[in-house]
Design a protein around this motif. Structure first.
Motif, short mmCIF file in Angstrom:
data_model
loop_
_atom_site.label_atom_id
_atom_site.label_comp_id
_atom_site.label_asym_id
_atom_site.label_seq_id
_atom_site.Cartn_x
_atom_site.Cartn_y
_atom_site.Cartn_z
N ARG A 1 58.87 29.20 -34.11
CA ARG A 1 58.14 27.94 -33.96
C ARG A 1 57.82 27.36 -35.32
O ARG A 1 57.65 28.07 -36.30
CB ARG A 1 56.85 28.16 -33.20
CG ARG A 1 57.04 28.45 -31.74
CD ARG A 1 55.70 28.76 -31.08
NE ARG A 1 55.81 28.82 -29.65
CZ ARG A 1 56.29 29.84 -28.98
NH1 ARG A 1 56.72 30.90 -29.60
NH2 ARG A 1 56.34 29.81 -27.66
N THR A 2 57.68 26.05 -35.34
CA THR A 2 57.15 25.35 -36.51
C THR A 2 56.07 24.42 -36.00
O THR A 2 56.23 23.75 -34.98
CB THR A 2 58.25 24.54 -37.24
OG1 THR A 2 59.29 25.42 -37.64
CG2 THR A 2 57.68 23.85 -38.47
N TYR A 3 54.95 24.42 -36.70
CA TYR A 3 53.85 23.53 -36.38
C TYR A 3 53.81 22.46 -37.47
O TYR A 3 53.93 22.76 -38.66
CB TYR A 3 52.52 24.28 -36.34
CG TYR A 3 52.52 25.36 -35.28
CD1 TYR A 3 52.24 25.05 -33.96
CD2 TYR A 3 52.83 26.68 -35.61
CE1 TYR A 3 52.26 26.04 -32.98
CE2 TYR A 3 52.85 27.67 -34.63
CZ TYR A 3 52.56 27.35 -33.33
OH TYR A 3 52.59 28.31 -32.36
N LYS B 1 65.57 26.30 -29.52
CA LYS B 1 66.18 27.11 -28.47
C LYS B 1 67.67 26.83 -28.45
O LYS B 1 68.14 25.80 -28.91
CB LYS B 1 65.54 26.84 -27.11
CG LYS B 1 65.76 25.46 -26.57
CD LYS B 1 65.10 25.30 -25.21
CE LYS B 1 65.43 23.95 -24.62
NZ LYS B 1 64.93 23.80 -23.27
N VAL B 2 68.42 27.77 -27.91
CA VAL B 2 69.87 27.66 -27.82
C VAL B 2 70.24 27.25 -26.40
O VAL B 2 69.80 27.88 -25.43
CB VAL B 2 70.56 28.99 -28.18
CG1 VAL B 2 72.06 28.87 -28.09
CG2 VAL B 2 70.13 29.47 -29.55
N GLU B 3 71.00 26.18 -26.28
CA GLU B 3 71.46 25.73 -24.97
C GLU B 3 72.62 26.61 -24.50
O GLU B 3 73.19 27.37 -25.28
CB GLU B 3 71.92 24.26 -25.06
CG GLU B 3 70.83 23.30 -25.46
CD GLU B 3 69.75 23.14 -24.40
OE1 GLU B 3 70.01 23.42 -23.20
OE2 GLU B 3 68.64 22.73 -24.77
N SER C 1 68.57 22.99 -29.51
CA SER C 1 67.68 21.89 -29.15
C SER C 1 66.26 22.35 -29.47
O SER C 1 66.04 23.51 -29.82
CB SER C 1 67.83 21.51 -27.68
OG SER C 1 67.37 22.55 -26.86
N TYR C 2 65.32 21.44 -29.36
CA TYR C 2 63.94 21.75 -29.71
C TYR C 2 63.01 21.32 -28.60
O TYR C 2 63.10 20.20 -28.10
CB TYR C 2 63.56 21.04 -31.01
CG TYR C 2 64.32 21.56 -32.20
CD1 TYR C 2 63.83 22.61 -32.96
CD2 TYR C 2 65.55 21.01 -32.55
CE1 TYR C 2 64.54 23.11 -34.04
CE2 TYR C 2 66.27 21.50 -33.63
CZ TYR C 2 65.77 22.55 -34.37
OH TYR C 2 66.48 23.04 -35.43
#
Length: 115
Positions: free
Chosen positions: A29-31, A53-55, A61-62
């Motif tokens: 994660r990035t905040y 995440k990996v589709e 994608s995010y």
């Protein structure tokens, strides 16, 4: 919030000028803590959680979640956040079990995917 408030929030997001940004990387994660300015040059804060995440087809994608925080709420927000952090630090177990071994609790070792 009234429907007009939702409209103004959307307008601020679309028209908000970026003033300052601070990214915090935390595992997958990035905040993002972003200070933005309204048309009237008033500042507000957006806090965005972004998780990569990996589709199924292999592309990345995010997932993003955003909170808008306005200056009139800063004091209540920071006081409550500090209270919750203090509670966790005081009440969390002294050790955590990770992959079968006990070790001292380090708040930087949190695996958010397990939440």
């Amino acid at each position: 919030m009234y429907s007009e408030d939702f409209d103004s929030v959307g307008a601020q997001e679309r028209n908000g000028d970026d003033v300052f940004s601070k990214p915090v990387r935390a595992g997958k994660r990035t905040y993002f803590f972003d200070v933005k300015a309204t048309k009237g040059n008033d500042y507000y804060l957006t806090i965005t959680e972004s998780k990569r995440k990996v589709e199924k087809d292999g592309r990345f994608s995010y997932d993003k979640h955003k909170i808008f925080l306005y200056k009139e709420d800063f004091d209540k927000f920071t006081e409550s956040l500090q209270e919750v952090i203090n509670f966790i630090k005081e009440k969390a177990p002294a050790t955590v079990s990770c992959e079968g071994e006990e070790r001292p609790n380090s708040f930087s070792d949190v695996d958010f995917d397990q939440l």
